[in-house]
Design a protein around this motif. Structure first.
Motif, PDB file in Angstrom:
ATOM      1  N   THR A  94      77.975  43.315  48.842  1.00 14.15           N
ATOM      2  CA  THR A  94      79.420  43.478  48.716  1.00 14.15           C
ATOM      3  C   THR A  94      80.139  42.537  49.684  1.00 14.15           C
ATOM      4  O   THR A  94      79.593  42.155  50.724  1.00 14.15           O
ATOM      5  CB  THR A  94      79.846  44.928  49.016  1.00 14.15           C
ATOM      6  OG1 THR A  94      79.380  45.302  50.309  1.00 14.15           O
ATOM      7  CG2 THR A  94      79.289  45.876  47.967  1.00 14.15           C
ATOM      8  N   ASN A 139      88.665  48.157  45.339  1.00  9.84           N
ATOM      9  CA  ASN A 139      87.307  47.593  45.250  1.00  9.84           C
ATOM     10  C   ASN A 139      87.238  46.324  44.411  1.00  9.84           C
ATOM     11  O   ASN A 139      86.155  45.768  44.210  1.00  9.84           O
ATOM     12  CB  ASN A 139      86.347  48.646  44.681  1.00  9.84           C
ATOM     13  CG  ASN A 139      84.893  48.305  44.945  1.00  9.84           C
ATOM     14  OD1 ASN A 139      84.515  48.042  46.084  1.00  9.84           O
ATOM     15  ND2 ASN A 139      84.072  48.287  43.893  1.00  9.84           N
ATOM     16  N   ASN A 142      85.031  43.005  45.212  1.00 11.01           N
ATOM     17  CA  ASN A 142      84.169  43.376  46.345  1.00 11.01           C
ATOM     18  C   ASN A 142      82.720  42.994  46.065  1.00 11.01           C
ATOM     19  O   ASN A 142      81.856  43.847  45.825  1.00 11.01           O
ATOM     20  CB  ASN A 142      84.292  44.867  46.641  1.00 11.01           C
ATOM     21  CG  ASN A 142      83.584  45.259  47.932  1.00 11.01           C
ATOM     22  OD1 ASN A 142      83.171  44.406  48.731  1.00 11.01           O
ATOM     23  ND2 ASN A 142      83.422  46.558  48.138  1.00 11.01           N
ATOM     24  N   SER A 217      86.388  46.723  37.267  1.00  8.80           N
ATOM     25  CA  SER A 217      85.209  46.106  37.881  1.00  8.80           C
ATOM     26  C   SER A 217      84.384  47.105  38.687  1.00  8.80           C
ATOM     27  O   SER A 217      83.485  46.717  39.433  1.00  8.80           O
ATOM     28  CB  SER A 217      85.648  44.948  38.798  1.00  8.80           C
ATOM     29  OG  SER A 217      86.591  45.401  39.766  1.00  8.80           O
ATOM     30  N   ASP A 218      84.672  48.406  38.546  1.00  3.47           N
ATOM     31  CA  ASP A 218      83.892  49.455  39.201  1.00  3.47           C
ATOM     32  C   ASP A 218      82.924  50.089  38.213  1.00  3.47           C
ATOM     33  O   ASP A 218      83.148  50.077  36.999  1.00  3.47           O
ATOM     34  CB  ASP A 218      84.811  50.556  39.744  1.00  3.47           C
ATOM     35  CG  ASP A 218      85.772  50.060  40.813  1.00  3.47           C
ATOM     36  OD1 ASP A 218      85.447  49.062  41.483  1.00  3.47           O
ATOM     37  OD2 ASP A 218      86.848  50.674  40.959  1.00  3.47           O
ATOM     38  N   ALA A 254      79.568  50.603  47.044  1.00  6.13           N
ATOM     39  CA  ALA A 254      80.829  50.115  47.583  1.00  6.13           C
ATOM     40  C   ALA A 254      81.764  51.191  48.125  1.00  6.13           C
ATOM     41  O   ALA A 254      82.421  50.984  49.134  1.00  6.13           O
ATOM     42  CB  ALA A 254      81.565  49.308  46.503  1.00  6.13           C
ATOM     43  N   SER A 268      80.378  48.218  42.899  1.00  5.55           N
ATOM     44  CA  SER A 268      80.927  47.015  42.265  1.00  5.55           C
ATOM     45  C   SER A 268      80.092  46.714  41.026  1.00  5.55           C
ATOM     46  O   SER A 268      78.864  46.645  41.095  1.00  5.55           O
ATOM     47  CB  SER A 268      80.880  45.833  43.237  1.00  5.55           C
ATOM     48  OG  SER A 268      81.716  46.063  44.347  1.00  5.55           O
TER      49      SER A 268
END
Length: 284
Positions: A94, A139, A142, A217-218, A254, A268
């Motif tokens: 990360t 996040n 990240n 994007s998580d 993350a 991530s």
């Protein structure tokens, strides 16, 4: 990483008592995955990719060579992180893990954090790349790459995880997490690499406790009391074993609600950054 085996699972979607800090799990205030093309697997395996072989669903200490892409990372900024090998010359982690540091020491081929195994390989790097979309308030972006001056030689104990290149979610599927983090909040680093089985959930379900902090994007895993990521697990891989014999890296540890695991663990999403990663790998 907490690895307590429990007989009764009660998923509590209440607010956890948050904690924060550079060397702890990132906590957001209140307010999953790609399939591998079959044709690619033989070539990937020829280039040093090796599947991880987790065995217990309740959590366990890893055996040497069991998760050959997992690495521990020390920074001259005095904090510790985890990462994953994705190429002989690249480790992914990360962005949080490299911000503020200038030199990084990576330990591969070990299940002890710094290792004394004969398989241990230590490499140093002062070349890192943080995603240009990095947003310190959530996040998004990240993710970071650490480029090595001297590449790994893949073997039984050191190899790379496969990278996703489509947007399959794997929602509801089993996956694995690994890390050297604490086994309870405020505890010391685990003496041996830990791993546990988890279940990928949808971003919609993950967003219930995190609200607007959630990003496309998580990727998240189901909250299970007594099992999950904890302090110092940042950058650790979330991965899925592929039937044909390879491990697919789908996330990097993350954020979360602390070691109490009363809300989902957040990662991530690696596939969200595949073009950015590919651009660096292709330039090597």
């Amino acid at each position: 990483m907490k690895t307590c085996v429990i007989l009764l699972v009660l998923v509590v979607w209440a607010n956890a008592k948050a904690f924060d800090g550079r060397r702890q799990k990132v906590v957001f205030p209140s307010r999953a995955f790609p399939a591998v093309k079959k044709a690619s697997l033989p070539r990937a395996l020829e280039n040093g990719f090796k599947p991880a072989k987790p065995k217990l669903t309740g959590g366990s200490s890893a055996a040497l060579g069991q998760i050959p892409f997992h690495v521990s990372i020390d920074s001259d900024d005095s904090y510790f992180c985890n990462g994953a090998i994705i190429h002989p010359y690249y480790v992914v982690t990360t962005a949080y893990c490299v911000e503020g540091g200038s030199e990084f020491t990576i330990y591969a081929g070990v299940v002890k954090r710094h290792g004394d195994e004969s398989s241990r390989v230590i490499v140093k790097s002062n070349e890192t790349y943080i995603h240009v979309g990095r947003n310190p308030h959530n996040n998004d972006g990240n993710i970071a790459l650490i480029k090595l001056a001297e590449g790994f030689r893949f073997n039984e104990y050191i190899s790379a995880a496969l990278l996703p290149w489509n947007d399959d979610q794997f929602v509801g599927d089993a996956a694995w997490i690994s890390g050297f983090g604490s086994q309870y909040q405020g505890g010391p680093l685990a003496p041996v690499l830990q791993y546990a089985a988890v279940t990928v959930i949808s971003n919609e379900d993950c967003g219930k406790p995190y609200g607007s902090d959630m990003q496309p994007s998580d990727i998240c895993t189901l909250a299970v009391k007594g099992l999950g990521d904890c302090d110092y697990d940042n950058g650790g891989p979330l991965f899925k074993n592929i039937a044909e014999g390879a491990s697919l890296l789908i996330g990097l540890s993350a954020f979360g609600a602390g070691c109490l695991n009363v809300a989902p663990d957040g990662f991530s999403r690696v596939s969200a950054y595949r073009d950015w990663i590919a651009g660096h790998l292709q330039s090597t």
